[in-house]
Scaffold this active site. Structure first.
Site, PDB file in Angstrom:
ATOM      1  N   ASP A 488       0.811  -1.222   0.000  1.00 47.45           N
ATOM      2  CA  ASP A 488       0.000   0.000   0.000  1.00 47.45           C
ATOM      3  C   ASP A 488       0.840   1.265   0.000  1.00 47.45           C
ATOM      4  O   ASP A 488       0.354   2.336  -0.341  1.00 47.45           O
ATOM      5  CB  ASP A 488      -0.837   0.055   1.291  1.00 47.45           C
ATOM      6  CG  ASP A 488      -2.003  -0.895   1.255  1.00 47.45           C
ATOM      7  OD1 ASP A 488      -2.411  -1.287   0.160  1.00 47.45           O
ATOM      8  OD2 ASP A 488      -2.503  -1.235   2.344  1.00 47.45           O
TER       9      ASP A 488
HETATM   10  C1  BGC Z   1      -2.844  -3.952   4.466  1.00 54.56           C
HETATM   11  C2  BGC Z   1      -2.625  -4.822   3.264  1.00 54.56           C
HETATM   12  C3  BGC Z   1      -1.351  -4.405   2.548  1.00 54.56           C
HETATM   13  C4  BGC Z   1      -0.202  -4.400   3.509  1.00 54.56           C
HETATM   14  C5  BGC Z   1       1.094  -3.946   2.871  1.00 54.56           C
HETATM   15  C6  BGC Z   1      -1.621  -3.934   5.316  1.00 54.56           C
HETATM   16  O1  BGC Z   1      -1.784  -3.007   6.325  1.00 54.56           O
HETATM   17  O2  BGC Z   1      -3.929  -4.465   5.196  1.00 54.56           O
HETATM   18  O3  BGC Z   1      -3.712  -4.695   2.401  1.00 54.56           O
HETATM   19  O4  BGC Z   1      -1.134  -5.299   1.516  1.00 54.56           O
HETATM   20  O5  BGC Z   1      -0.487  -3.554   4.594  1.00 54.56           O
HETATM   21  O6  BGC Z   1       1.120  -2.622   2.567  1.00 54.56           O
END
Ligand code: BGC
Length: 817
Positions: A488
Site C-alpha cells: 500500500d
Molecule cells: C494492508 C494490506 C497491505 C499491507 C502492505 C496492510 O496493512 O492491510 O492490504 O497489503 O499492509 O502494505
C-alpha cells in the site's frame, strides 16, 4: 529468555502466568454477532456487529497505563477494607498467584490474595448477543470471610467515534434504568428506540452504581473507586455524564466454601415496529430480554453453553489436525493459526490493540486473502463472503479497495486504483473451488457495485478481473501499478512537480505510468488459475487464451522485470527501475521474488533459484525476511508512503510477515524443504515464545510486522491478530511444506519437508471425506514423495481423486532415499 506463560496443548489454551505482559495479550470473545476483545487483565470492550457504531463498553486506546476499560471485578475484604482486582488491573494490587488462560473464544482469569481465590470465565454463548462472566470465589482461609464483590463496566454511548469526541452533546445524553437488579443502558433509545444494553447479576444486590463519578469519586480512577474503598455502592442513577454498570454483592464464605456469581452483559434490539412502545417512549421493552437474562444467570445454562462452545471449536478445528516432529508447528496448525484465521474472518481489520474499531471497513484484497485460511473450516461462509466481496467490484473489473460492510460503499478517502485488487478475487474463488469442488458458485448472479440490474455471473467477474490488468499495461508491457499494489505504501505515481505536495492524491494516479512487477507475477498466477477454471466450464479456447497471456507476461517479466540476481519491484513514474541494483536504496524487495516464483516464473531457467538465494543473502534475518534492502534512509516524495517510515519499520524494511510465507512457498516449489521450514520457524509465534521480551506481542498469534534489522528494536512485533499473515502462513505450512494441497481435481499430497524429519501424520477432511494421512521419510533425506498409496493401492502422481462424502481414506505417502 523471557516467557510470560506457556502453551497448554491439551486444553488448547495459552496460559499467562504473570499479569504484566509487555503489551496487553488479548483474545476474542464471540463469533457471530456479539464480539469482545479481552486482555489478560480483563481489559477490552464489546460490540454488536460493528465495532464503531454499536459499541457497548468504553475503551481508551493509547492510554497510560495501557489497556484501560474492561470487564473489571473488585474484591474487598470487609473485615479490614483491603481490596483488589482479581484480574490485577485496574488496581494493580499484588496477587499471591495469578493465571490467565486464553482459550478458543473464551478467557479464564484466576488469582488469589490473602486466602481468597477468584476465578472468572468470560465467554459469549453461541446464538446469543450477550457475554457471560462466571465468577467463583473461594475462601481458602480457616475462618469465615466477609467479602464484597463489585462488578464494573463503563458504557460507551454506542458510536465509538462520537463517544470519543462529541462531549458537548454526550455529557447530557446518557440514560440508564435499574430494575430488579438489572442495569439497563438506554442512551440513544429515546430517538432510535431500537437498542439497549443490560447488565445483570445472579445474586441479590447490596447496591449498585450507574454514574461513573459516584462510583469512582471525584478525581479518582478505576484503580481506587470510592465505592469499593468504602465498601458500599451509592445506588447512583446516571443522568448524562458517564453511565456505568456496577453491582455490589456481599458474600459471607465459610472456610473452604466456594460461591458462584454470574454476570451477564448483553445487547438487545427491538424491531422498529415493536408495538410495545408508544413512539418516542423512553420505556424499553424489558419483557423481551428478561427470559434470556434469567436463563443465562443460571449456572446450568452457563455450563451447557460453555460445553457447546467447546464442541463447536472441536468441530471447526477437527477438519485438519497434524502431528509432526515439531511442537511449534503442531500447535500453530492445529489450534492457534487456524483460530487466528477465523478471527480475521470475523473481524477483518476492524478491532484489535492496533485497530481502533472505528477506521477501516472490509478490504477487497485483505478479505480475499483471509479466505485462503478459513475456506476449509467454514466453506459455506466463505461462499457468502466471496459473493459479498464480488458484488462490490466495478464493471471495469476495478474494485473499492475498502468498503463498509453495512453500506457496501467504498471508503472515498482511500479510493480505488490499487491495481492488484481485482486479481485477488480470482485467487480467492479458485481456493474455494479447490476446497469444495462446488462450481455452481461460478454461475451465481453478482452485481457490479451492488447496483440492482447489473448482475453477471461470478465467472464473468473473474474474467473482468483479468482484463482489468490487461487493459492497463505500461510502457514495458508490465501492469500499471495505479495507486499501489499489495504494498500500500509504494506510491510511485505520486510524483509531484510541487515539492511538499501530499503524496496521496488520486489526480496523480490518473495517467501515471508506474508499473509493477509484483502485479505481473500475480497476473501470471491468476491467469493460470482462471485458465483451469475456464477448462472446468469447457471453455478450452478461453483457457488457452489465458495461458497464452500468462506466457506472454512471463516473457515480459524475464525481459523487463529481471535485474540480474533478482526480480525488480517496479518502474516508477519516469520509467526508472525500483528494486534494482541501480538504486542506492531499496535495491531488492521481497514481494516480486515470492510472487513470481509462486506463479512459476523462472523455474526452468534458474532465475527463481537465484532470486530466492538473493532473498536469503540480502533480506534474511534471524527474525524473518525483511521487506526490502537497503532501507530508505530519507523521505522520497516519488516513492510515497514507504519512505515515511523510519528504517526497519513497516514497509520500509520491516519484517512484513505477510510476505514471508510467499518465500516459504517459493522454496517448496524449488523443493528446498530445509529453507522453507527455516523461514517458517523464524516467524512462527510459538517458536518465538522464548524471546517474548524481544517479540513482545502474543506468542500464540502472528503479528503483521516484526521490526527489521535497521530498527533499534529489531525483533519486536507489532500489529498482532488482524493480518493476512495468518492466512498465508497457514497456507504455506499446511499446503506446501506439509503439502496437503486442495486442487480442482482432488487432494494433492506433496510434502516438501525438512531433512531432519522422519515424516508426519495428519487428518484432513476434504469434500466431506476424511483422509488419514501418513507421510514417511528417512531422516536426512530431502525429496518428494516417490510412492503414494490410497487405501493400500498405489496411484500415479500426487493427486488423490475425491472420495465420496463420509468415506474414510487411508493415505500413505513415502519419500524414498
Ligand atoms: C494492508 C494490506 C497491505 C499491507 C502492505 C496492510 O496493512 O492491510 O492490504 O497489503 O499492509 O502494505
Amino acid at each position: 529468555m523471557v516467557r510470560y506463560g506457556h502453551f497448554d496443548d491439551r486444553t488448547r489454551e495459552y496460559v499467562i502466568d504473570r499479569p504484566d505482559t509487555p503489551l496487553p495479550w488479548i483474545n476474542y470473545l464471540g463469533s457471530e454477532a456479539y464480539f469482545g476483545l479481552i486482555s489478560n487483565t480483563a481489559g477490552g470492550y464489546s460490540f454488536y456487529r460493528d465495532a464503531r457504531l454499536r459499541r457497548l463498553t468504553r475503551y481508551r486506546y493509547n492510554n497510560a497505563p495501557l489497556d484501560l476499560g474492561g470487564r473489571y471485578l473488585y474484591l474487598r475484604d470487609d473485615a479490614n477494607g483491603d481490596y483488589w482486582s482479581p484480574s490485577w488491573q485496574p488496581t494493580q494490587r499484588e496477587l499471591d498467584d495469578y493465571e490467565c488462560r486464553h482459550g478458543l473464544s473464551y478467557t479464564r482469569i484466576a488469582s488469589a490474595r490473602g486466602g481468597i481465590r477468584a476465578e472468572t470465565l468470560y465467554f459469549v454463548p453461541l446464538g446469543e448477543t450477550l457475554e457471560v462472566w462466571r465468577t467463583r470465589v473461594t475462601n481458602e482461609r480457616d475462618t469465615t470471610a466477609e467479602l464484597s464483590l463489585f462488578s464494573s463496566v463503563e458504557f460507551c454511548l454506542w458510536d465509538a467515534q462520537d463517544d470519543a469526541t462529541n462531549f458537548q452533546r454526550n455529557f447530557s445524553t446518557g440514560q440508564v434504568e435499574v430494575d430488579d437488579g438489572v442495569i439497563y443502558h438506554k442512551t440513544e433509545y429515546r430517538e432510535r428506540r431500537d437498542h439497549f444494553a443490560y447488565f445483570a447479576c445472579s445474586e441479590p444486590l447490596a447496591g449498585f452504581d450507574t454514574q461513573r463519578e459516584a462510583f469512582l469519586g471525584a478525581y479518582r480512577g478505576w484503580d481506587r473507586p470510592a465505592a469499593v474503598e468504602q465498601g458500599s455502592a451509592t445506588d447512583s442513577v446516571a443522568a448524562g455524564w458517564s453511565p456505568i454498570g456496577s453491582h455490589h454483592v456481599r458474600l459471607s464464605l465459610a472456610p473452604g466454601e466456594t460461591r458462584e456469581v454470574i454476570f451477564v452483559l448483553g445487547y438487545a434490539e427491538n424491531p422498529r415496529d415493536d408495538k410495545f412502545d408508544p413512539p418516542h417512549s423512553q420505556t424499553i421493552n424489558k419483557s423481551r430480554v428478561r427470559p434470556t437474562i434469567a436463563r443465562w444467570l443460571d449456572s446450568a445454562t452457563v455450563t451447557e453453553g460453555f460445553t457447546a462452545l467447546t464442541t463447536h471449536w472441536d468441530r471447526l478445528l477437527g477438519g485438519l489436525q497434524v502431528s509432526t516432529p515439531d511442537a511449534d508447528t503442531d500447535r500453530m496448525v492445529n489450534v492457534w493459526n487456524a483460530y487466528q484465521c477465523m478471527v480475521t474472518f470475523n473481524l477483518s481489520r476492524s478491532a484489535s490493540q492496533f485497530e481502533s474499531g472505528i477506521g477501516r471497513g472490509m478490504g477487497f484484497r485483505d478479505s480475499n486473502q483471509d479466505l485462503l485460511g478459513f475456506v476449509h473450516i467454514i466453506p459455506e461462509r466463505a461462499r457468502e463472503r466471496i459473493l459479498d466481496i464480488a458484488a462490490t467490484q466495478m464493471a471495469t473489473g476495478g474494485a473499492y479497495h475498502q468498503y463498509q460492510p453495512l453500506t457496501k460503499r467504498g471508503n472515498n478517502d482511500i479510493g480505488d486504483g490499487f491495481n492488484d485488487d481485482p486479481l485477488w478475487l480470482i485467487l480467492g474463488v479458485s481456493a474455494y473451488l479447490k476446497e469444495t469442488g462446488e462450481a455452481t458458485i461460478l454461475d451465481e448472479p453478482v452485481p457490479f457495485d451492488n447496483a440492482p440490474g447489473s448482475e453477471v455471473s461470478l465467472y464473468e467477474h473473474l474474467v473482468r478481473s483479468l482484463s482489468y490488468t490487461l487493459d492497463r499495461l505500461g510502457p514495458h508491457g508490465l501492469p500499471l501499478i495505479g495507486r499501489a499494489d499489495w504494498n500500500d505504501c509504494l506510491n510511485l505515481n505520486c510524483f509531484s512537480e510541487t515539492p511538499g505536495e501530499p503524496f496521496q492524491t488520486t489526480e496523480n494516479v490518473t495517467g501515471g505510468q508506474a508499473e509493477s512487477v509484483f502485479i505481473a507475477g500475480q497476473f501470471v498466477l491468476a491467469a493460470k488459475e482462471l485458465a483451469s477454471v475456464a477448462e472446468l466450464r469447457g471453455l478450452d479456447e478461453k483457457a488457452a487464451e489465458y495461458r497464452a497471456a500468462a506466457e506472454k507476461m512471463t516473457g515480459t517479466i524475464v525481459e523487463h522485470g529481471w535485474d540480474g540476481e533478482w526480480f525488480r519491484r517496479a518502474y516508477d513514474f519516469h520509467g526508472n527501475p525500483i528494486g534494482s541494483g541501480e538504486n542506492d536504496e531499496g535495491q531488492i524487495f521481497v514481494e516480486p521474488q515470492g510472487m513470481c516464483v509462486l506463479a512459476g516464473v523462472g523455474l526452468d531457467d534458474g532465475l527463481a533459484a537465484r532470486a530466492l538465494d538473493s532473498v536469503g543473502d540480502r533480506l534474511g534475518t534471524p527474525h524473518g525476511v525483511v521487506l526490502q534492502q537497503p532501507a530508505y534512509s530519507r523521505y522520497h516524495v516519488e516513492l510515497g508512503e514507504i519512505s515515511t517510515y523510519p528504517p526497519g519499520y513497516k514497509e520500509n524494511a520491516g519484517i512484513f510477515c505477510h510476505t514471508n510465507p510467499w518465500i516459504m512457498i517459493a522454496e517448496t516449489i524449488l523443493g528446498r524443504g530445509d529453507r522453507a521450514f527455516d523461514y517458517y520457524r523464524r516467524i512462527n509465534p510459538s517458536a518465538r515464545e522464548a524471546i517474548s521480551d524481544v517479540h513482545r506481542c502474543e506468542p500464540y498469534v502472528y503479528a503483521q510486522m516484526i521490526a527489521g534489522k535497521d530498527a533499534p528494536t529489531h525483533g519486536e512485533a507489532k500489529n498482532s491478530w488482524l493480518t493476512g499473515t495468518a492466512a498465508w502462513n497457514f497456507v504455506a505450512i499446511t499446503q506446501w511444506i506439509l503439502g496437503l494441497r486442495p486442487e480442482l481435481d482432488g487432494l494433492r499430497v506433496d510434502p516438501v519437508l525438512p531433512a531432519a524429519w522422519n515424516g508426519f501424520v495428519a487428518t484432513r477432511v476434504y469434500r466431506g471425506a476424511t483422509y488419514e494421512i501418513t507421510v514417511r521419510k528417512p531422516i536426512g533425506v530431502s525429496g518428494r514423495v516417490t510412492r503414494l498409496l490410497v487405501d493400500g493401492a498405489q496411484i500415479d502422481g500426487t493427486v488423490i481423486p475425491p472420495a465420496p462424502a463420509g468415506a474414510t481414506v487411508r493415505v500413505e505417502a513415502v519419500v524414498e532415499r
